[in-house]
Scaffold this active site. Structure first.
Site, PDB file in Angstrom:
ATOM      1  N   ASP A 198       0.829  -1.209   0.000  1.00 27.81           N
ATOM      2  CA  ASP A 198       0.000   0.000   0.000  1.00 27.81           C
ATOM      3  C   ASP A 198       0.867   1.264   0.000  1.00 27.81           C
ATOM      4  OD1 ASP A 198      -2.260   1.517   0.028  1.00 27.81           O
ATOM      5  OD2 ASP A 198      -2.805   1.112   2.103  1.00 27.81           O
ATOM      6  N   HIS A 202       2.711   2.932  -9.016  1.00 25.29           N
ATOM      7  CA  HIS A 202       2.556   1.482  -9.227  1.00 25.29           C
ATOM      8  C   HIS A 202       3.785   0.902  -9.930  1.00 25.29           C
ATOM      9  CE1 HIS A 202      -1.383   1.836  -7.648  1.00 25.29           C
ATOM     10  NE2 HIS A 202      -1.922   2.427  -8.696  1.00 25.29           N
ATOM     11  N   LEU A 247      10.455 -21.254  -3.683  1.00 22.75           N
ATOM     12  CA  LEU A 247       9.480 -20.273  -3.188  1.00 22.75           C
ATOM     13  C   LEU A 247       8.178 -20.337  -3.996  1.00 22.75           C
ATOM     14  CD1 LEU A 247       8.901 -17.632  -1.446  1.00 22.75           C
ATOM     15  CD2 LEU A 247       9.690 -16.381  -3.454  1.00 22.75           C
TER      16      LEU A 247
HETATM   17  C1  FPP Z   1      -2.205   0.084  -3.247  1.00 28.96           C
HETATM   18  O1  FPP Z   1      -1.641   1.360  -3.208  1.00 28.96           O
HETATM   19  C2  FPP Z   1      -1.602  -0.664  -4.321  1.00 28.96           C
HETATM   20  C3  FPP Z   1      -2.263  -1.314  -5.305  1.00 28.96           C
HETATM   21  C4  FPP Z   1      -3.728  -1.363  -5.398  1.00 28.96           C
HETATM   22  C5  FPP Z   1      -1.549  -1.996  -6.375  1.00 28.96           C
HETATM   23  C6  FPP Z   1      -0.380  -2.749  -5.912  1.00 28.96           C
HETATM   24  C7  FPP Z   1       0.376  -3.216  -7.074  1.00 28.96           C
HETATM   25  C8  FPP Z   1       1.719  -3.216  -7.160  1.00 28.96           C
HETATM   26  C9  FPP Z   1       2.596  -2.764  -6.059  1.00 28.96           C
HETATM   27  C10 FPP Z   1       2.411  -3.741  -8.316  1.00 28.96           C
HETATM   28  C11 FPP Z   1       2.056  -5.169  -8.519  1.00 28.96           C
HETATM   29  C12 FPP Z   1       2.995  -5.831  -9.333  1.00 28.96           C
HETATM   30  C13 FPP Z   1       2.782  -7.009  -9.925  1.00 28.96           C
HETATM   31  C14 FPP Z   1       3.905  -7.690 -10.509  1.00 28.96           C
HETATM   32  C15 FPP Z   1       1.464  -7.628 -10.014  1.00 28.96           C
HETATM   33  P1  FPP Z   1      -2.563   2.608  -3.488  1.00 28.96           P
HETATM   34  O2  FPP Z   1      -2.569   2.862  -4.938  1.00 28.96           O
HETATM   35  O3  FPP Z   1      -3.909   2.375  -2.877  1.00 28.96           O
HETATM   36  O4  FPP Z   1      -1.798   3.736  -2.716  1.00 28.96           O
HETATM   37  P2  FPP Z   1      -2.462   4.963  -1.940  1.00 28.96           P
HETATM   38  O5  FPP Z   1      -3.238   4.390  -0.795  1.00 28.96           O
HETATM   39  O6  FPP Z   1      -1.268   5.752  -1.483  1.00 28.96           O
HETATM   40  O7  FPP Z   1      -3.325   5.705  -2.916  1.00 28.96           O
END
Ligand code: FPP
Length: 254
Positions: free
Chosen positions: A34, A51, A145
């Site tokens: 997050d 992201h 893993l």
């Molecule tokens: C939440 O942060 C994050 C997500 C919903 C997406 C997470 C995805 C990745 C880290 C990349 C995934 C990679 C692969 C290989 C599948 P947010 O966008 O809600 O952050 P915020 O709360 O600060 O707005």
């Protein structure tokens, strides 16, 4: 001068948390990644840049988990609620597995990593699904893993799906209602056969579960950090493991 050099080394040492693998290493670590959006906002960048940066952290954490002998690593990449985000952001998020696997799959195969998907695949765009299914197929015999991507995943939906499946078996006369016990439900979850997480890590200062592995987290140790996911490093990961190793797990006993 010598004093300054000594001070430098003390500081460097302090920043490095190494994991004592003689102590118990969690078998299964689950991660709520997050803070990508806030990371991007702080840099006046679009959310998708957060992201992209978060994807790099995924690579680092996979290596860190593998290095200390974690057996299962579950990453919450997209929830059933994340479809409510702006269309461009959803489209971008759906391209990430493909992008990640295009550069990482060979290395994952080499490292003996086995890729699995948790969640409903039906709603995923075909390019996302295809990339993931190729990775699952190519790594299915690997016994290192186990890397589980929770994608289009919802904890409540997972429990509903499991219960519906059991209800169908009752309807068909294969099972009696009394046979629906914890073990029967567990086996029908997307994680059927996979041990429950020992440790849950959530970044970005939010202290909630957000519909993630609601059944499986019943006795999991929870570790929260204010660090935003793109800033999360191997050091933070090892810090979480070291904290886990200091905890006493009692499972309701004394
Ligand atoms: C939440 O942060 C994050 C997500 C919903 C997406 C997470 C995805 C990745 C880290 C990349 C995934 C990679 C692969 C290989 C599948 P947010 O966008 O809600 O952050 P915020 O709360 O600060 O707005």
């Amino acid at each position: 001068m010598l004093e300054r050099i000594a001070h430098f080394f003390t500081r460097t040492k302090k920043q490095t948390t190494s994991v004592d693998t003689n102590l118990s290493v969690p078998v299964h670590v689950a991660v709520i990644m997050d803070g990508n959006g806030r990371w991007a906002k702080a840099r006046s960048l679009p959310r998708i840049a957060g992201h992209s940066a978060g994807m790099k952290t995924v690579k680092e954490v996979v290596k860190a988990a593998d290095a200390i002998g974690v057996k299962y690593l579950t990453m919450y990449a997209f929830s059933t609620e994340n479809w409510k985000r702006p269309r461009e952001e959803v489209e971008f998020l759906m391209k990430l597995p493909q992008e990640f696997l295009s550069t990482e799959l060979d290395e994952l195969v080499e490292r003996n990593v086995c890729v699995k998907i948790l969640g409903s695949r039906e709603e995923l765009p075909s390019h996302t699904r295809q990339a993931l299914e190729t990775a699952v197929e190519k790594t299915k015999h690997n016994d290192g893993l186990q890397l589980l991507f929770a994608l289009n995943y919802g904890g409540r939906k997972e429990i509903c799906d499991a219960v519906q499946e059991l209800a169908r078996q009752v309807e068909a006369g294969i099972l009696s209602a009394e046979q629906i016990d914890e073990k029967a439900i567990e086996q029908k979850l997307y994680t059927g056969g996979i041990p429950e997480p020992d440790l849950l890590i959530r970044t970005s200062g939010e202290i909630r579960l957000s519909n993630f592995m609601l059944w499986q987290l019943a006795y999991t140790e929870l570790w929260f950090t204010d660090v935003l996911w793109p800033d999360f490093t191997k050091e933070h990961f090892n810090e979480a493991i070291a904290e886990y190793q200091r905890r006493a797990r009692r499972y309701g006993a004394v």
